[in-house]
Write a protein that holds these residues in place. Structure first.
Motif, PDB file in Angstrom:
ATOM      1  N   LYS A  27       0.450   5.278 -20.647  1.00 50.09           N
ATOM      2  CA  LYS A  27       0.081   6.257 -19.511  1.00 50.09           C
ATOM      3  C   LYS A  27      -0.974   5.687 -18.714  1.00 50.09           C
ATOM      4  N   ASP A  28      -1.037   6.155 -17.479  1.00 50.07           N
ATOM      5  CA  ASP A  28      -2.174   5.753 -16.395  1.00 50.07           C
ATOM      6  C   ASP A  28      -1.956   4.138 -16.296  1.00 50.07           C
ATOM      7  N   PHE A  29      -0.874   3.822 -16.124  1.00 53.31           N
ATOM      8  CA  PHE A  29      -0.587   2.380 -15.823  1.00 53.31           C
ATOM      9  C   PHE A  29      -1.139   2.074 -14.400  1.00 53.31           C
ATOM     10  N   ASN A  30      -1.990   1.006 -14.036  1.00 56.21           N
ATOM     11  CA  ASN A  30      -2.457   0.824 -12.799  1.00 56.21           C
ATOM     12  C   ASN A  30      -2.862  -0.589 -12.442  1.00 56.21           C
ATOM     13  N   VAL A  31      -2.692  -1.226 -11.222  1.00 54.73           N
ATOM     14  CA  VAL A  31      -2.802  -2.428 -10.868  1.00 54.73           C
ATOM     15  C   VAL A  31      -3.585  -2.431  -9.680  1.00 54.73           C
ATOM     16  N   ILE A  32      -5.062  -2.891  -9.665  1.00 50.78           N
ATOM     17  CA  ILE A  32      -5.852  -2.953  -8.412  1.00 50.78           C
ATOM     18  C   ILE A  32      -6.330  -4.399  -7.982  1.00 50.78           C
ATOM     19  N   ASN A  33      -5.920  -4.557  -6.859  1.00 49.07           N
ATOM     20  CA  ASN A  33      -6.267  -5.862  -6.315  1.00 49.07           C
ATOM     21  C   ASN A  33      -7.647  -5.737  -5.890  1.00 49.07           C
ATOM     22  N   GLN A  34      -8.648  -6.480  -6.668  1.00 55.15           N
ATOM     23  CA  GLN A  34      -9.743  -6.671  -6.656  1.00 55.15           C
ATOM     24  C   GLN A  34     -10.527  -7.025  -5.299  1.00 55.15           C
ATOM     25  N   MET A  62      -1.714  -1.829  -6.360  1.00 54.62           N
ATOM     26  CA  MET A  62      -0.345  -2.730  -5.984  1.00 54.62           C
ATOM     27  C   MET A  62       0.673  -2.319  -6.956  1.00 54.62           C
ATOM     28  N   ILE A  63       1.660  -2.021  -6.276  1.00 60.77           N
ATOM     29  CA  ILE A  63       3.138  -1.378  -6.788  1.00 60.77           C
ATOM     30  C   ILE A  63       4.128  -2.439  -6.661  1.00 60.77           C
ATOM     31  N   ALA A  64       4.651  -3.088  -7.780  1.00 65.04           N
ATOM     32  CA  ALA A  64       5.824  -3.775  -7.637  1.00 65.04           C
ATOM     33  C   ALA A  64       7.138  -3.026  -7.569  1.00 65.04           C
ATOM     34  N   ASN A  65       7.583  -3.283  -6.194  1.00 65.36           N
ATOM     35  CA  ASN A  65       8.709  -2.466  -5.874  1.00 65.36           C
ATOM     36  C   ASN A  65      10.082  -2.689  -7.008  1.00 65.36           C
ATOM     37  N   ILE A 110       6.135  -4.571 -14.885  1.00 61.79           N
ATOM     38  CA  ILE A 110       5.877  -5.858 -13.815  1.00 61.79           C
ATOM     39  C   ILE A 110       4.912  -5.166 -12.864  1.00 61.79           C
ATOM     40  N   ILE A 111       3.871  -6.176 -12.830  1.00 61.26           N
ATOM     41  CA  ILE A 111       2.517  -5.749 -12.048  1.00 61.26           C
ATOM     42  C   ILE A 111       2.709  -6.163 -10.680  1.00 61.26           C
ATOM     43  N   VAL A 112       3.312  -7.383 -10.237  1.00 55.83           N
ATOM     44  CA  VAL A 112       3.985  -7.875  -8.816  1.00 55.83           C
ATOM     45  C   VAL A 112       5.028  -8.259  -9.002  1.00 55.83           C
ATOM     46  N   ASP A 113       5.691  -8.502  -7.707  1.00 54.89           N
ATOM     47  CA  ASP A 113       6.593  -9.131  -7.462  1.00 54.89           C
ATOM     48  C   ASP A 113       6.771  -9.835  -6.123  1.00 54.89           C
ATOM     49  N   ASP A 114       7.780 -10.687  -5.703  1.00 61.53           N
ATOM     50  CA  ASP A 114       7.680 -11.148  -4.380  1.00 61.53           C
ATOM     51  C   ASP A 114       7.396 -10.315  -3.164  1.00 61.53           C
ATOM     52  N   GLN A 115       7.947  -9.270  -3.283  1.00 57.08           N
ATOM     53  CA  GLN A 115       7.881  -8.182  -2.459  1.00 57.08           C
ATOM     54  C   GLN A 115       6.392  -7.952  -1.937  1.00 57.08           C
ATOM     55  N   ASN A 116       5.319  -8.284  -2.961  1.00 57.68           N
ATOM     56  CA  ASN A 116       3.791  -8.068  -2.819  1.00 57.68           C
ATOM     57  C   ASN A 116       3.188  -9.327  -2.285  1.00 57.68           C
ATOM     58  N   LYS A 117       3.915 -10.538  -1.879  1.00 54.96           N
ATOM     59  CA  LYS A 117       3.063 -11.577  -1.802  1.00 54.96           C
ATOM     60  C   LYS A 117       2.345 -11.596  -0.398  1.00 54.96           C
ATOM     61  N   LEU A 118       2.743 -10.883   0.473  1.00 57.26           N
ATOM     62  CA  LEU A 118       1.929 -10.675   1.802  1.00 57.26           C
ATOM     63  C   LEU A 118       0.643  -9.746   1.287  1.00 57.26           C
ATOM     64  N   GLU A 135      -3.641 -16.596  -0.606  1.00 58.08           N
ATOM     65  CA  GLU A 135      -3.009 -17.947  -0.906  1.00 58.08           C
ATOM     66  C   GLU A 135      -4.058 -18.683  -1.831  1.00 58.08           C
ATOM     67  N   GLN A 136      -5.218 -18.334  -2.232  1.00 62.12           N
ATOM     68  CA  GLN A 136      -6.030 -18.723  -2.995  1.00 62.12           C
ATOM     69  C   GLN A 136      -6.071 -18.110  -4.392  1.00 62.12           C
ATOM     70  N   GLY A 137      -5.387 -16.949  -4.258  1.00 60.15           N
ATOM     71  CA  GLY A 137      -5.196 -16.195  -5.510  1.00 60.15           C
ATOM     72  C   GLY A 137      -6.128 -14.923  -5.568  1.00 60.15           C
ATOM     73  N   ASP A 138      -5.672 -13.700  -5.950  1.00 57.18           N
ATOM     74  CA  ASP A 138      -6.387 -12.592  -6.028  1.00 57.18           C
ATOM     75  C   ASP A 138      -6.423 -12.028  -7.403  1.00 57.18           C
ATOM     76  N   ASP A 139      -7.618 -11.462  -8.044  1.00 61.58           N
ATOM     77  CA  ASP A 139      -7.980 -11.166  -9.100  1.00 61.58           C
ATOM     78  C   ASP A 139      -7.229  -9.457  -9.161  1.00 61.58           C
ATOM     79  N   LEU A 140      -6.285  -9.354 -10.077  1.00 59.68           N
ATOM     80  CA  LEU A 140      -5.693  -7.992 -10.283  1.00 59.68           C
ATOM     81  C   LEU A 140      -6.012  -7.437 -11.474  1.00 59.68           C
TER      82      LEU A 140
END
Length: 139
Positions: free
Chosen positions: A53-60, A66-69, A82-90, A94-99
């Protein structure tokens, strides 16, 4: 006659390609039609899928959730998210984000968090997991 028609078609195709390349900020890129997603699995102390329960993904970097559609319409295995998918790419750099991924065990009430680094960006064809675990274990 066939050779002339073929030459015209090839010429038109090449002109069209050059026109599209000129309007692109991302250079020459050929992307597949695959749809990438990154998952994480929560397991209990026996290694089975844990109810969370209380599953959460935060872009640091941005502080945004973040919500994977694809997770909205996808039935997943117990404990798998699913933490992220291609609909979250924007929403990703490009260097990468800590989720920061957080979840609470429905059985033990224990809360666990991990950080997974994922890249994306305007010119990325797909999201890519750079580092981080694929599983979170509750005690």
């Amino acid at each position: 006659m066939k050779k002339i028609t073929l030459a015209l078609l090839v010429g038109i195709t090449l002109l069209t390609c050059k026109k599209n390349k000129a309007t692109s900020d991302c250079g020459d890129k050929i992307c597949t039609e695959e749809f990438a997603s990154i998952m994480i699995k929560f397991v209990d102390n026996k290694g089975g899928g844990a109810e969370v329960k209380d599953f959460n993904v935060i872009n640091q970097r941005t502080g945004k959730r973040m919500i994977a559609n694809s997770s909205i319409s996808t039935s997943t295995t117990r404990g798998v998210f699913i933490i992220v998918d291609d609909q979250n790419k924007l929403d990703l750099s490009e260097q990468g984000d800590d989720l920061k991924i957080t979840g609470t065990s429905a059985d033990t009430q224990q809360t666990k968090s991990v950080v997974v680094k994922v890249s994306g960006g305007k010119c990325a064809c797909h999201i890519v997991k750079i580092s981080g675990p694929g599983q979170i274990a509750f005690n």
